[in-house]
Design an enzyme around this catalytic site. Structure first.
Site, PDB file in Angstrom:
ATOM      1  N   GLY A 297       8.190  10.041  -0.158  1.00 25.17           N
ATOM      2  CA  GLY A 297       8.337   9.657   1.245  1.00 25.17           C
ATOM      3  C   GLY A 297       8.228  10.755   2.272  1.00 25.17           C
TER       4      GLY A 297
ATOM      5  N   GLU B 269       9.168  11.628  -6.550  1.00 24.84           N
ATOM      6  CA  GLU B 269       7.913  10.855  -6.596  1.00 24.84           C
ATOM      7  C   GLU B 269       7.111  11.068  -5.316  1.00 24.84           C
ATOM      8  OE1 GLU B 269       9.571   6.927  -6.615  1.00 24.84           O
ATOM      9  OE2 GLU B 269      10.511   7.150  -8.582  1.00 24.84           O
TER      10      GLU B 269
ATOM     11  N   GLY C 231       3.986  11.406  -2.874  1.00 24.38           N
ATOM     12  CA  GLY C 231       2.593  10.976  -2.853  1.00 24.38           C
ATOM     13  C   GLY C 231       1.856  11.631  -1.694  1.00 24.38           C
ATOM     14  N   ARG C 232       2.040  11.052  -0.513  1.00 25.86           N
ATOM     15  CA  ARG C 232       1.343  11.519   0.692  1.00 25.86           C
ATOM     16  C   ARG C 232       1.450  13.027   0.909  1.00 25.86           C
ATOM     17  NH1 ARG C 232       0.774   8.174   5.106  1.00 25.86           N
ATOM     18  NH2 ARG C 232       2.454   6.898   4.221  1.00 25.86           N
TER      19      ARG C 232
ATOM     20  N   ARG D 232      -5.965   2.861   7.338  1.00 29.53           N
ATOM     21  CA  ARG D 232      -4.639   3.070   7.939  1.00 29.53           C
ATOM     22  C   ARG D 232      -4.558   2.695   9.413  1.00 29.53           C
ATOM     23  NH1 ARG D 232      -2.767   7.577   8.330  1.00 29.53           N
ATOM     24  NH2 ARG D 232      -0.613   6.956   8.073  1.00 29.53           N
TER      25      ARG D 232
ATOM     26  N   CYS E   3     -17.266  -6.131  10.945  1.00 38.84           N
ATOM     27  CA  CYS E   3     -17.165  -7.213  11.931  1.00 38.84           C
ATOM     28  C   CYS E   3     -15.722  -7.672  12.098  1.00 38.84           C
ATOM     29  CB  CYS E   3     -18.060  -8.364  11.500  1.00 38.84           C
ATOM     30  SG  CYS E   3     -19.754  -7.823  11.324  1.00 38.84           S
TER      31      CYS E   3
HETATM   32  C1  LIG Z   1       4.656   4.822  -2.469  1.00 40.55           C
HETATM   33  C2  LIG Z   1       5.788   5.273  -3.293  1.00 40.55           C
HETATM   34  C3  LIG Z   1       6.074   6.638  -3.413  1.00 40.55           C
HETATM   35  C4  LIG Z   1       5.313   7.706  -2.663  1.00 40.55           C
HETATM   36  O1  LIG Z   1       5.525   7.644  -1.286  1.00 40.55           O
HETATM   37  P1  LIG Z   1       4.912   8.783  -0.341  1.00 40.55           P
HETATM   38  O2  LIG Z   1       5.382   8.381   1.015  1.00 40.55           O
HETATM   39  O3  LIG Z   1       3.451   8.717  -0.471  1.00 40.55           O
HETATM   40  O4  LIG Z   1       5.485  10.079  -0.786  1.00 40.55           O
HETATM   41  C5  LIG Z   1       7.095   7.021  -4.247  1.00 40.55           C
HETATM   42  N1  LIG Z   1       7.830   6.098  -4.942  1.00 40.55           N
HETATM   43  C6  LIG Z   1       7.589   4.780  -4.835  1.00 40.55           C
HETATM   44  C7  LIG Z   1       8.413   3.838  -5.616  1.00 40.55           C
HETATM   45  C8  LIG Z   1       6.574   4.315  -4.009  1.00 40.55           C
HETATM   46  O5  LIG Z   1       6.347   3.018  -3.910  1.00 40.55           O
END
Ligand SMILES: *Cc1c(COP(=O)(O)O)cnc(C)c1O
Length: 427
Positions: A247, A284, A286-287, A323, A356
């Site tokens: 997150g 966890e 991601g971004r 996005r 479109c």
């Molecule tokens: C999407 C997600 C993440 C990653 O979130 P980011 O904002 O991209 O870091 C981690 N854990 C779970 C369960 C998610 O669904």
């Protein structure tokens, strides 16, 4: 004046008036591979990972890249080789981890809607942990594990009910979200999990949202999680690891998220102060690992000046960069040629794609001094762009390049028409 290096993106910069990713000039890449074209910096991904690794130095911690942010095999391979595990949300993502050489023992499986088939595949692959999101899922996972004569390692995703102060579509830890188990139900759910013979309780998990730019929601969530761990362990159920989810935000438009190592210094101080400093940690992200490592190059097709609004029509669209259409998200857009940057007072355009839909826009009211045939870079496009892309309007999905210094590796070829038609049948 566009600075020669872009904020938060040290490996994306202008040199000799031309935008580069590391040592590769983007204009040459676009000429060689066509547009739209995603280009990622390997150094930028590894730097982002290193910030977390520094934060966890000397700790028992596992970083599981939340691969839905960008699940292209070459990207997964890079993170697997750097020691990452993976946070997956489907059987398809598990297959990608295995194809990229990832270690299944470092995989955690999140998501509210796992199918029995996906549970079986993950058990047979030997994943590290299922992050279970409902009481009904516990029962099904128990049944599936027993049918394979296995025990499924589980964490329960708890909903700490803190407000991450982000867009409502990417906030996941509040009451009223579909995710996780309500705070009040946590102990009862753990007791149920511990009573089921096909399950083995190994941890606890939360994930409160995405594009979080403040520390407070994390610190609050940590306090609530530790209260729960204490209560669950007091009931005789050991919690081997604590998973804080992902997150952490990135700088899209002057956003100032805390650096990962600084954030973790504070979170670890809290863990230590509360006596949980030796506990195994998982995260966890991601971004924050890939978002600012990538850009998307697009070519201007037409300039369409109008009385009320002027449009800059480009060859990338909402199917490539979803996005803005999905969350009204902002991506900075800059010319590849520094001399084509807009001077003060330049006319503004909505940058739009060919799809479109009126929702097909990439940027609103952007000052531009480009013309048809010029190329633009849409910045901060490494996360939740290619992995969310589609073939809408029968557009081919874009190619992707991973740059390593002067080397440009094609990690995904642009879709051919045969790719798009594969699997379809005439009546
Ligand atoms: C999407 C997600 C993440 C990653 O979130 P980011 O904002 O991209 O870091 C981690 N854990 C779970 C369960 C998610 O669904």
């Amino acid at each position: 004046m566009i600075p020669t290096s872009l904020p938060g993106q040290p490996h994306i910069h202008y040199a000799n008036g031309q935008l580069h990713v590391e040592a590769c000039p983007l204009d040459a890449l676009a000429s060689a591979h066509g547009t739209p074209l995603f280009v990622y910096s390997k150094a930028s991904m590894l730097d982002a990972l290193a910030a977390y690794q520094r934060g966890f130095a000397g700790r028992n911690a596992q970083i599981c890249y939340a691969m839905k942010a960008n699940s292209t095999l070459g990207v997964l391979q890079l993170f697997a080789q750097a020691g990452c595990g993976f946070d997956i949300v489907s059987g398809g993502e598990l297959a990608r981890v295995l194809a990229a050489g990832g270690d299944p023992a470092k995989v955690i499986f999140s998501g509210v809607g796992k199918t029995r088939q996906e549970m079986r595949e993950a058990l047979q692959a030997g994943i590290g942990c299922f992050n279970v999101e409902s009481e009904a899922e516990l029962d099904v996972l128990n049944t599936v594990a027993l049918s394979l004569q296995m025990r499924a390692p589980v964490s329960i995703r708890v909903n700490p009910n803190v407000d991450p102060k982000t867009h409502p579509y990417i906030s996941t830890g509040l009451k009223g979200n579909k995710f996780g188990i309500a705070h009040e139900r946590t102990l009862a759910t753990y007791q149920r999990a511990a009573s089921l013979p096909g399950l083995h309780v190994v941890g606890i998990d939360c994930h409160i949202g995405s594009q979080i730019t403040e520390e407070t929601p994390y610190l609050d969530a940590m306090d609530r999680m530790l209260d729960l761990v204490a209560a669950i362990e007091a009931a005789g159920i050991p919690i081997h690891h604590i998973d804080f989810g992902g997150g952490l935000g990135i700088n899209y438009q002057g956003d100032t998220p805390p650096p990962a190592d600084a954030l973790w210094a504070k979170l670890l101080a809290k863990l230590d102060a509360r006596g949980f400093g030796q506990r195994k940690l998982m995260i966890e992200p991601g971004r924050s690992l890939v978002g600012n490592a990538g850009i998307c190059i697009t070519e201007v097709l037409f300039m369409k000046p109008g009385e009320q609004k002027s449009f800059c029509i480009v060859d990338a669209a909402m199917n490539d960069l979803p996005r803005p259409a999905l969350y009204q998200a902002f991506h900075q857009i800059v010319p590849l040629d520094l001399h084509k940057q807009a001077q003060p007072g330049a006319p503004v355009y909505d940058v739009v794609g060919p799809v479109c839909e009126s929702g097909d826009w990439l940027g609103h009211d952007r000052p531009l001094a480009v013309q048809a045939g010029d190329r633009l870079a849409v910045l901060s496009a490494g996360a939740y762009c290619m992995s969310m892309s589609s073939n809408y309007n029968s557009r081919p999905r874009a190619a992707e390049i991973l740059v390593d210094g002067e080397q440009a590796h094609l990690i995904r070829a642009r879709d051919s028409m045969a790719d798009q038609l594969r699997g379809e049948r005439l009546l």
